[in-house]
Design an enzyme around this catalytic site. Structure first.
Site, PDB file in Angstrom:
ATOM      1  N   GLU A 202       0.836  -1.192   0.000  1.00 50.50           N
ATOM      2  CA  GLU A 202       0.000   0.000   0.000  1.00 50.50           C
ATOM      3  C   GLU A 202       0.877   1.251   0.000  1.00 50.50           C
ATOM      4  O   GLU A 202       2.009   1.222   0.498  1.00 50.50           O
ATOM      5  CB  GLU A 202      -0.881   0.064   1.248  1.00 50.50           C
ATOM      6  N   HIS A 237       1.890   0.275  16.934  1.00 54.11           N
ATOM      7  CA  HIS A 237       0.670   0.056  16.156  1.00 54.11           C
ATOM      8  C   HIS A 237      -0.493  -0.454  17.008  1.00 54.11           C
ATOM      9  O   HIS A 237      -1.476  -0.954  16.464  1.00 54.11           O
ATOM     10  CB  HIS A 237       0.920  -0.916  14.989  1.00 54.11           C
ATOM     11  N   ARG A 294     -15.543  -8.435  15.749  1.00 53.66           N
ATOM     12  CA  ARG A 294     -15.705  -8.745  17.171  1.00 53.66           C
ATOM     13  C   ARG A 294     -15.974  -7.453  17.925  1.00 53.66           C
ATOM     14  O   ARG A 294     -15.978  -6.372  17.340  1.00 53.66           O
ATOM     15  CB  ARG A 294     -14.427  -9.382  17.721  1.00 53.66           C
TER      16      ARG A 294
END
Length: 501
Positions: A202, A237, A294
């Site tokens: 990306e 992250h 979830r």
């Protein structure tokens, strides 16, 4: 519709307790599972029934899907709530639960599998014209071909594991000369972490904000979004501080992102609670990142601003009930913040600091919520995520939520281990956070371990203030103002003289 009478929570700690509390309010019996090291954990004591499922390691206990299903059958459990982590996004486990005639409180196995692959998810949502970060549309293993594509996209680029999350199998590549080495590292890490070395490329958005949208879908085709959460304060992250709503989204941008999130859910016929994650660049352009199938760790901030109990909604949906509201019925009320209180040392690169909670006293008061799974004297196990608690505050606006959080952090007493509480104070008092002008690079830009060290002059000022207070109030003995004093004479109470004022 199927009435649920007993739920097994296939998890541990604060999320297990969180689910159990709502179940109890609904008159539903609960079953806890636990590892040998969690024998005395709070979620074990709170449940109506509890079963040991193995040794300390996750692979020996909380990841034993087949055995957990056996426990369900033995105890005549109606439904399984997976919480987050462990088996919550395991499509195979969800399928086996369903095959056993037990309700899985979550999406279908097909939706979990589809959204578990970042590339498959992108392909599924493409027909809805959802903004995507430029890059490859499928997995790639040929290094030379990948290098050519990366050059076309333009450096810097991001190599990402298709099957993963949490920053694993992810590499930022600044130039073509380092591409080959970084790709091999990403593939190796992805294979080790997920058993799948598939990666894709990306365009790297250098300073994005991380915005996610909570969605709910029922079995009758209704899907709504519950607005956004700002999750840009991260280390490695992984999120540390979240808030709702975001300080930068305009009403029109919120509507556009919410509409895209609903379409992502439609793309996989989503059922239950899920989260659609986006990157937001400095020009407020947003790009689809992934969907988490979830309940999220940070779901309490959404509950605070909407007044909805997301676990209760999950259970209603699993029972086959339709959503009791439409999109136009939902509104944002006030502002909420969440600080993840980790057993980590912020001054040592946020490394885990496992040990015993010698002191553990929760903050209290209006607008303060603590979701945790520990009490004083307990040990933080080395085998699991080091999160101790989620500290949540709620106010009429963002500043009030920040003020309450600062007060709550100050009131939260934890000794025996290092925690992220002091880091929370640093962030909440930093001009970039207060102004709302921050992104996922906040720690990299502003935080250093030295920032947590109290300045000598500040310590001197505090000591002077305490001594002055003692001198001014001569009637109050020193023991009453010295932290840790064991006895306070009875005559120091202000109850009588203040009662009739």
């Amino acid at each position: 519709m199927s009435k649920i009478n007993k739920i097994l929570i296939a998890n541990r700690g604060e999320i297990a307790l969180r689910v159990m509390r709502t179940a109890k309010e609904m008159g539903i019996k609960t079953v806890a599972i636990y590892s040998e090291v969690d024998r005395n954990a709070l979620h074990v004591r709170f449940a109506d029934e509890a079963v040991c499922v193995g040794g300390p390691k996750s692979s020996e206990s909380y990841l034993r899907g087949d055995y957990i299903i056996e426990v369900c059958k033995r105890l005549q459990v109606d439904a399984v709530h997976p919480g987050y982590g462990f088996l919550s996004e395991n499509a195979g486990f969800a399928a086996k639960v369903k095959e056993a005639g037990i309700i899985f409180i979550g999406p279908s196995p097909e939706a979990i599998e589809l959204m578990g692959s970042k590339l498959a998810a992108k392909a599924a949502v493409a027909k809805y014209d959802i903004p995507m970060v430029p890059g490859t549309e499928e997995a790639i293993t040929d290094v030379e071909a990948a290098k050519r594509i990366a050059t076309e996209v333009g450096f810097p680029i991001l190599i990402k594991a298709s099957a993963g999350g949490g920053g694993k199998g992810m590499r930022v590549v600044e130039g073509v000369e380092e591409f080959e080495q970084q790709m091999k590292l990403a593939v190796s890490e992805a294979t080790s972490a997920f058993g799948d070395g598939s990666v894709f490329i990306e365009k790297y958005i250098g300073s994005p904000r991380h915005i996610e949208i909570q969605v709910l879908g029922d079995t009758h085709g209704n899907i709504v979004h519950l607005f956004e959460r700002e999750c840009s304060i991260q280390r490695r992250h992984q999120k540390v501080i979240e808030e709702a709503p975001s300080s930068v989204l305009t009403p029109s941008l919120r509507e556009a992102m919410g509409r895209c999130a609903v379409n992502v859910a439609k793309a996989c016929d989503y059922i239950g609670a899920g989260t659609v994650e986006f990157l937001l660049d400095e020009k407020l352009n947003f790009y689809f990142l992934e969907m988490n199938t979830r309940l999220q760790v940070e779901h309490p901030v959404t509950e605070q601003i909407t007044g909805l109990d997301l676990v209760k909604e999950q259970i209603y949906i699993a029972e086959g009930k339709p959503l009791a509201y439409r999109q136009e019925d939902l509104h944002i009320y006030g502002h909420a913040l969440e600080l993840r209180v980790y057993a980590e040392d912020p001054s040592n690169n946020f490394l885990p600091d496992i040990g015993r909670l010698e002191t553990y006293q929760r903050p209290q008061g209006l607008g303060v919520r603590v979701d945790d799974g520990f009490e004083q004297g307990m040990d933080i196990p080395i085998y699991y995520d080091p999160m101790i608690a989620k500290l949540v505050t709620f106010g009429k606006d963002r500043q009030e939520a920040i003020d309450k959080m600062l007060r709550a952090i100050d009131e939260y007493q934890i000794t025996g281990i290092e925690t992220t509480l002091s880091f929370g104070t640093f962030v909440l008092q930093h001009e970039a956070f207060v102004s709302g002008n921050f992104d996922t690079k906040f720690i990299e830009r502003y935080f250093t371990p030295e920032a947590l060290q109290q300045k000598p002059e500040e310590a001197t000022e505090q000591i002077t203030a305490v001594l002055a207070a003692i001198l001014v109030d001569r009637k109050k003995p020193a023991a009453a103002v010295i932290e840790g004093a064991n006895e306070v004479p009875r005559h120091t109470s202000n109850w009588r003289k203040n009662r009739f004022r």
